[in-house]
Design a protein around this motif. Structure first.
Motif, short mmCIF file in Angstrom:
data_model
loop_
_atom_site.label_atom_id
_atom_site.label_comp_id
_atom_site.label_asym_id
_atom_site.label_seq_id
_atom_site.Cartn_x
_atom_site.Cartn_y
_atom_site.Cartn_z
N PRO A 3 0.81 -1.23 0.00
CA PRO A 3 0.00 0.00 0.00
C PRO A 3 0.83 1.27 0.00
O PRO A 3 0.33 2.33 -0.39
CB PRO A 3 -0.82 -0.12 1.29
CG PRO A 3 -0.03 -1.03 2.17
CD PRO A 3 0.64 -2.00 1.24
N GLU A 4 2.10 1.18 0.39
CA GLU A 4 2.92 2.39 0.49
C GLU A 4 3.18 3.04 -0.89
O GLU A 4 3.42 4.25 -0.96
CB GLU A 4 4.25 2.07 1.16
CG GLU A 4 5.17 1.10 0.43
CD GLU A 4 4.82 -0.36 0.72
OE1 GLU A 4 5.58 -1.24 0.26
OE2 GLU A 4 3.83 -0.60 1.42
N ILE A 5 3.11 2.26 -1.96
CA ILE A 5 3.38 2.86 -3.27
C ILE A 5 2.22 3.72 -3.76
O ILE A 5 2.36 4.46 -4.75
CB ILE A 5 3.72 1.78 -4.33
CG1 ILE A 5 2.48 0.94 -4.66
CG2 ILE A 5 4.88 0.92 -3.89
CD1 ILE A 5 2.72 -0.03 -5.80
N PHE A 6 1.09 3.66 -3.07
CA PHE A 6 -0.07 4.46 -3.47
C PHE A 6 -0.28 5.68 -2.57
O PHE A 6 -1.33 6.31 -2.62
CB PHE A 6 -1.33 3.59 -3.47
CG PHE A 6 -1.24 2.42 -4.42
CD1 PHE A 6 -1.36 2.61 -5.79
CD2 PHE A 6 -1.03 1.13 -3.94
CE1 PHE A 6 -1.27 1.54 -6.66
CE2 PHE A 6 -0.94 0.06 -4.80
CZ PHE A 6 -1.06 0.26 -6.17
N GLN A 7 0.72 6.00 -1.76
CA GLN A 7 0.61 7.18 -0.91
C GLN A 7 0.85 8.46 -1.67
O GLN A 7 0.35 9.52 -1.30
CB GLN A 7 1.60 7.08 0.26
CG GLN A 7 1.33 5.90 1.19
CD GLN A 7 -0.09 5.92 1.75
OE1 GLN A 7 -0.53 6.91 2.32
NE2 GLN A 7 -0.81 4.82 1.58
N TRP A 8 1.62 8.36 -2.77
CA TRP A 8 1.91 9.53 -3.60
C TRP A 8 1.80 9.15 -5.07
O TRP A 8 2.28 8.09 -5.48
CB TRP A 8 3.32 10.07 -3.33
CG TRP A 8 3.49 10.58 -1.94
CD1 TRP A 8 4.06 9.92 -0.89
CD2 TRP A 8 3.06 11.85 -1.44
NE1 TRP A 8 4.00 10.69 0.24
CE2 TRP A 8 3.40 11.88 -0.07
CE3 TRP A 8 2.43 12.96 -2.01
CZ2 TRP A 8 3.13 13.00 0.73
CZ3 TRP A 8 2.16 14.06 -1.22
CH2 TRP A 8 2.51 14.08 0.13
N PRO A 9 1.16 10.00 -5.90
CA PRO A 9 1.01 9.67 -7.32
C PRO A 9 2.35 9.49 -8.03
O PRO A 9 2.46 8.66 -8.94
CB PRO A 9 0.25 10.88 -7.89
CG PRO A 9 -0.42 11.50 -6.72
CD PRO A 9 0.46 11.25 -5.54
N GLN A 10 3.38 10.25 -7.61
CA GLN A 10 4.68 10.14 -8.26
C GLN A 10 5.28 8.76 -8.05
O GLN A 10 5.89 8.17 -8.97
CB GLN A 10 5.64 11.21 -7.74
CG GLN A 10 5.21 12.64 -8.01
CD GLN A 10 4.28 13.20 -6.96
OE1 GLN A 10 3.67 12.46 -6.18
NE2 GLN A 10 4.15 14.52 -6.91
N ILE A 11 5.12 8.22 -6.83
CA ILE A 11 5.66 6.88 -6.55
C ILE A 11 4.87 5.83 -7.31
O ILE A 11 5.43 4.90 -7.89
CB ILE A 11 5.62 6.60 -5.03
CG1 ILE A 11 6.48 7.63 -4.28
CG2 ILE A 11 6.07 5.18 -4.73
CD1 ILE A 11 6.41 7.49 -2.78
N MET A 12 3.55 5.96 -7.31
CA MET A 12 2.71 5.02 -8.03
C MET A 12 3.05 4.99 -9.52
O MET A 12 3.12 3.94 -10.15
CB MET A 12 1.24 5.37 -7.83
CG MET A 12 0.26 4.32 -8.35
SD MET A 12 -0.13 4.45 -10.12
CE MET A 12 -1.10 5.95 -10.14
N ALA A 13 3.28 6.20 -10.11
CA ALA A 13 3.60 6.29 -11.53
C ALA A 13 4.92 5.59 -11.85
O ALA A 13 5.07 5.00 -12.93
CB ALA A 13 3.66 7.75 -11.96
N LYS A 14 5.86 5.61 -10.92
CA LYS A 14 7.16 4.98 -11.15
C LYS A 14 7.13 3.48 -10.89
O LYS A 14 7.77 2.71 -11.59
CB LYS A 14 8.23 5.63 -10.27
CG LYS A 14 8.56 7.06 -10.66
CD LYS A 14 9.61 7.64 -9.73
CE LYS A 14 9.94 9.08 -10.13
NZ LYS A 14 10.96 9.68 -9.23
N GLU A 15 6.38 3.06 -9.89
CA GLU A 15 6.46 1.66 -9.46
C GLU A 15 5.27 0.80 -9.87
O GLU A 15 5.34 -0.42 -9.74
CB GLU A 15 6.62 1.61 -7.93
CG GLU A 15 7.88 2.32 -7.44
CD GLU A 15 8.16 2.03 -5.97
OE1 GLU A 15 7.65 1.02 -5.45
OE2 GLU A 15 8.89 2.82 -5.36
N PHE A 16 4.18 1.44 -10.36
CA PHE A 16 3.03 0.63 -10.73
C PHE A 16 2.53 0.91 -12.14
O PHE A 16 2.46 0.01 -12.98
CB PHE A 16 1.89 0.83 -9.73
CG PHE A 16 0.72 -0.09 -9.96
CD1 PHE A 16 0.78 -1.42 -9.57
CD2 PHE A 16 -0.44 0.38 -10.57
CE1 PHE A 16 -0.30 -2.27 -9.79
CE2 PHE A 16 -1.52 -0.46 -10.80
CZ PHE A 16 -1.44 -1.80 -10.40
#
Length: 474
Positions: A203-216
């Motif tokens: 769930p931590e990768i969905f705390q910020w859109p920038q992280i989600m865009a890079k990792e998901f």
């Protein structure tokens, strides 16, 4: 009684006379005003601004709305629109722990909300759109000329959908109560399962859109792959995951009440498109030949188009207005109002392509930085003009501060008077004062790209209403 009343009045007039005498002894302002004369000058002057069209190859297309489709219209030209977008992720999904499993997922959809009033062309025209997953991050300096090649795999379409934007099958109540037409695209069920698994395990990768865009998921590229004759303005985009629970409920069966396990549907929205994330229109517009021909004439009449194509440019007659202002033999003078009326109308009423509702009048030197830095009109370097459909003209009403600034300069440069005209979309906010009066502020001003427009500007018939009051001292 009459004598008493007369005496009182006499005393009051005597006191006022003494007061006036005292004022005259200490300053000449009071007596000058009483002996002088106030003259209010209101000039309505017709100017030939000698405007012309300026072709533009690119513009800021990060406007918050997204266009999809293709049209070719006589006397307008050919327009092709697709879009790319990152996604805003929900920090957590409102899903019960007992249901947060991939096997609960039934389907997954990408839902595009097309604004009903933003549809241009034949809403019954059959269309096909294709969705691709982006394979790398979008550049921050993106504009309408962005080429997605290299940012997605053209051999691996993620989803396709045949559609029309007509609501011909809707009931009257549904048609009038909903201002959007939904285009629902079926995404692979496995994508919904992948979303549930990722939200549950990392769930931590969905705390910020920038992280989600890079990792998901970097985002989507949506393009038309079939059809012509219709452009839809997409105002909302979201990913919906449909899942189910199994619940014991009492139901009526053969006139008996029995307990049965039933399938109950649920919905989760993990991703949306919002102003906080990068999204951009990819716009390719080729003007019709008669638009090109008209804009090549040197007659101060020209056509401004959207999205892209042409903006306008002209020189403001500041020196002529200053000379007019200085004609008066004045000692005290106040500029009251300065308004520019700019005549404009549809270029070809039969085309169905209307005029832009708002124009930004901005110094040419400020044009690029204005949109790059998300500025709003300041009534000194930039102004908004609203279209008056009854009188067929734009009116710019906040030019007073600009004129006062010019009056304070020793000389006027070309930069001071060179302006461009750009169709814009604006959002406003009204703030009420303590006395209940409201002041309206422009909170958003971006290049207009909600639908095609053609604005025929007659800059040779511009009218400036200029008023000032003059104190003539005797």
């Amino acid at each position: 009684m009459k004598l008493k009343k007369f005496s009182s009045i006499f005393l009051i007039l005597t006191w006022l006379g003494i007061l006036a005498s005292c004022e005259t002894e200490t300053t000449s302002i009071g007596s000058s005003i009483t002996r002088g004369e106030v003259e209010i000058t209101i000039d309505t002057i017709t100017f030939n601004l000698n405007g012309k069209a300026r072709p533009i190859q690119s513009f800021d297309s990060k406007t918050g709305n997204l266009m999809i489709g293709s049209i070719q219209v006589d006397n307008y030209g050919k327009l092709d629109c697709s879009f790319v977008t990152r996604l805003m992720c929900s920090s957590n999904l409102d899903v019960a722990d007992s249901l947060f499993y991939a096997q609960r997922v039934d389907s997954c959809k990408l839902i595009l909300g097309a604004e009903r009033t933003g549809i241009v062309g034949d809403s019954l025209a059959p269309q096909i759109l294709t969705v691709y997953k982006l394979t790398q991050q979008l550049p921050s300096d993106i504009n309408n000329t962005f080429d997605p090649e290299g940012y997605y795999d053209p051999s691996a379409p993620f989803a396709t959908r045949s559609y029309t934007v007509s609501e011909i099958a809707s009931s009257d109540s549904a048609f009038y109560s909903n201002s959007y037409v939904d285009i629902s695209v079926n995404l692979p069920k496995e994508f919904g399962e992948e979303i549930f698994t990722a939200y549950k395990n990392t769930p931590e990768i969905f705390q910020w859109p920038q992280i989600m865009a890079k990792e998901f998921l970097p985002g989507f590229y949506v393009k038309p792959t079939f059809g012509n004759g219709c452009i839809a303005n997409i105002r909302s985009v979201f990913v919906a995951v449909f899942y189910h629970s199994l619940e014991d409920r009492q139901i009526i069966e053969d006139n008996d009440t029995v307990m049965k396990q039933v399938h109950v549907n649920h919905l989760a929205v993990p991703f949306t498109v919002s102003p906080e994330v990068l999204s951009s229109n990819n716009v390719s517009y080729t003007p019709a030949q008669n638009v090109v021909d008209k804009n090549q004439l040197d007659d101060a009449q020209f056509v401004i188009t959207t999205p892209g194509g042409y903006i306008g440019e002209f020189t403001f007659p500041a020196q002529a207005l200053i000379d007019r202002y200085n004609e008066k033999n004045k000692h005290l003078s106040t500029v009251n109002e300065l308004i520019l009326y700019l005549p404009a109308e549809e270029f070809d009423p039969s085309s169905g392509i209307g005029v832009a509702q708002n124009l930004l009048m901005i110094k040419a030197s400020e044009y690029e930085s204005f949109f790059a830095e998300n500025k709003t009109p300041d009534s000194l370097n930039s102004f908004t003009g609203i279209y008056d459909s009854k009188n067929k003209r734009y009116y710019f009403t906040s030019l007073r501060n600009y004129f006062l600034d010019l009056l304070g300069k020793d000389s006027i440069s070309e930069e001071d008077v060179s302006f461009v005209l750009v169709p814009v979309e604006i959002e406003t906010e009204t703030v009420s004062s303590y006395y209940g009066e409201g002041t309206t502020y422009v909170t958003k001003c971006v290049p207009y790209s909600s639908k095609p427009t053609m604005t025929f500007v007659k800059s040779d018939e511009a009218i400036i209403t200029f008023s000032f009051s003059t104190q003539i001292i005797e």
